[in-house]
Design an enzyme around this catalytic site. Structure first.
Site, PDB file in Angstrom:
ATOM      1  CE  LYS A  88      34.463  36.330  45.494  1.00 24.86           C
ATOM      2  NZ  LYS A  88      35.742  37.081  45.664  1.00 24.86           N
ATOM      3  CD  GLU A 110      30.127  27.699  49.161  1.00 20.59           C
ATOM      4  OE1 GLU A 110      29.003  27.632  48.607  1.00 20.59           O
ATOM      5  OE2 GLU A 110      31.204  27.608  48.540  1.00 20.59           O
ATOM      6  CB  SER A 379      39.826  40.932  40.800  1.00 17.59           C
ATOM      7  OG  SER A 379      40.779  40.866  41.847  1.00 17.59           O
TER       8      SER A 379
HETATM    9  C1  LIG Z   1      36.981  36.462  45.382  1.00 18.09           C
HETATM   10  C2  LIG Z   1      38.020  37.335  44.817  1.00 18.09           C
HETATM   11  C3  LIG Z   1      39.054  36.838  43.987  1.00 18.09           C
HETATM   12  C4  LIG Z   1      39.261  35.383  43.709  1.00 18.09           C
HETATM   13  O1  LIG Z   1      38.255  34.730  43.011  1.00 18.09           O
HETATM   14  P1  LIG Z   1      38.381  34.326  41.479  1.00 18.09           P
HETATM   15  O2  LIG Z   1      37.238  33.412  41.274  1.00 18.09           O
HETATM   16  O3  LIG Z   1      39.706  33.622  41.295  1.00 18.09           O
HETATM   17  O4  LIG Z   1      38.318  35.554  40.676  1.00 18.09           O
HETATM   18  C5  LIG Z   1      39.939  37.748  43.431  1.00 18.09           C
HETATM   19  N1  LIG Z   1      39.849  39.068  43.686  1.00 18.09           N
HETATM   20  C6  LIG Z   1      38.882  39.578  44.474  1.00 18.09           C
HETATM   21  C7  LIG Z   1      38.852  41.046  44.717  1.00 18.09           C
HETATM   22  C8  LIG Z   1      37.934  38.739  45.074  1.00 18.09           C
HETATM   23  O5  LIG Z   1      36.988  39.272  45.876  1.00 18.09           O
END
Ligand SMILES: *Cc1c(COP(=O)(O)O)cnc(C)c1O
Length: 420
Positions: A88, A110, A379
């Site tokens: 993010k 938000e 992610s």
């Molecule tokens: C917020 C988040 C997501 C989901 O958001 P995307 O916009 O679909 O990437 C996925 N993995 C993690 C670790 C997150 O914090």
């Protein structure tokens, strides 16, 4: 790279907002269009992510796990190693640079689970901006550790007490703030959704993930991977992982959504598979939304807060419709299995969101040959999320511990409220 046609990707996207917000979106679009093809702007962005967030993140081979599963060679793109523990921050840092160029001094956002709010607070502190984060009052209760850190970082966290006191009400409140403050304030959108130009702009910054991945695959594998797999909430880490491969048809791109408890209405967050999401307009844009018969937005469920969303990126809706991206899903039970397997076999603690990509990727890897390569986008990391993860693995001997720790953390959090 990803380009819209007047804000649309096929039939999806657009800008469906109150008149009062149009000038701010146009200003942002103009600034973005000026900068997106300027190599010095991209370099400025890369330098910020390198100096501040540890980029480039590694591409890690999972040698033991690949052998154990007996299929393709599995690699992880380590977005979990970013500052603040997830992808993010890439998007948020990029938007911070745009804010500076527009000469604005304040950002608002938000947040539901708090990750996007935390990333925004971190960016604002680094770049010297004021930050106000809107959060449902119930979410504040649940996510006190993120709220604690946002406040320590100097952000104002506003608890929204209306309605169900969750993300939807926080979104309304943030938009109300923006309508009254557009001249001085930028709204930091957290994913590849919402009105144009946000999907395209967030995709631009997140594409750093696949640009690195491509170079690393050439250096470490000697060719492009056969598949890239990512989890899909709003879609930003997935599009980030796919963007540089869109014109490489030999690379399959797979987006894994949250199958939740079951495929019954209200028990999952799948929007792209057949008989799930339907085209609709809400929250400022047109995409596939989970809806009931009257067109009201439906209920969603996921074991991972970041995947629990009723819409999906218009870019992914389009790419799945054209067949370039293959939608897939993982059930909560498959997710917890994949989570444990990665931890015990490779010593990496994944976020529950990312564990959806692991579940989908492991399943696919098993059906592939050992001379094939699959990259899973990790992610985020899980160790910052200890309470939520421990609750996802219900074990009776932990319940007292969890109860005690959450009470203690709440006390600590309450103590910071007065001082804020
Ligand atoms: C917020 C988040 C997501 C989901 O958001 P995307 O916009 O679909 O990437 C996925 N993995 C993690 C670790 C997150 O914090």
């Amino acid at each position: 790279m990803i380009r819209s046609e007047n804000g649309y990707f096929g039939e999806f996207g657009g800008r469906y907002v109150p008149e009062i917000l149009l000038p701010a979106l146009t200003e942002l679009e103009t600034m973005f269009n000026e900068l997106r093809d300027d190599p010095s702007f991209w370099q400025e962005y890369l330098t910020l992510t390198q100096e501040f967030s540890g980029r480039p993140t590694p591409l890690t081979p999972l040698r033991r796990l690949s052998k154990e599963l007996g299929g393709a060679q599995i690699w992880l793109k380590r977005e979990d190693l970013n500052h603040s523990g997830a992808h993010k921050v890439n998007n948020v840092l990029g938007q911070g640079l745009l804010v500076q160029r527009m000469g604005k001094k304040r950002v608002i956002a938000e947040t539901g689970a708090g990750q996007h709010g935390l990333a925004t607070a971190i960016m604002a502190a680094r770049l010297g901006l004021d930050a106000t984060i809107y959060m449902g009052a119930d979410d504040i209760e649940r996510q006190y550790s993120n709220v604690f850190w946002m406040r320590q970082l100097g952000a104002e966290v506003v608890g929204v007490e209306t309605g169900a006191r969750t993300l939807k009400e926080a979104l309304d409140e943030a938009l109300r703030d923006w309508a009254a403050s557009v001249e001085t304030t930028h709204y930091v959108l957290g994913t590849v959704c919402g009105p144009a130009p946000f999907p395209e702009l967030v995709a631009y910054f997140q594409s750093v993930i696949s640009q690195e991945m491509k170079q690393q695959a050439m250096a470490q594998i000697g060719r492009l991977p056969d598949e890239v797999v990512a989890c899909v909430g709003g879609g930003s880490n997935a599009i980030g992982a796919f963007a540089a491969f869109l014109d490489d048809p030999e690379v399959a791109l797979v987006g894994v959504e949250a199958g939740g408890i079951s495929l019954k209405d209200g028990e999952h967050s799948i929007r792209m598979l057949p008989n799930t999401g339907e085209t609709g307009i809400a929250q400022g844009y047109k995409t596939l939304f989970l809806q009931n018969e009257d067109g009201q937005l439906g209920d969603t469920h996921s074991i991972a807060a970041g995947l629990d969303y009723v819409g999906v990126s218009p870019i992914l809706a389009h790419l799945s419709q054209t067949g370039r991206v293959t939608p897939d899903m993982a059930l909560d039970t498959e997710v917890t299995e994949a989570f444990k397997l990665l931890m015990k076999t490779e010593g990496i603690i994944p976020a529950l969101e990312s564990s959806h990509a692991l579940a989908g990727g492991f399943k696919r890897a098993k059906t592939m040959r050992p001379d094939q390569h699959i990259v899973i986008n990790l992610s985020g990391r899980g160790d910052k999320d200890i309470f939520n993860i421990a609750r996802a693995f219900p074990q009776p001997e932990w319940s007292d511990f969890l109860q005690r720790e959450s009470e203690r953390a709440k006390e600590l959090f309450d103590a910071t409220k007065e001082g804020n």
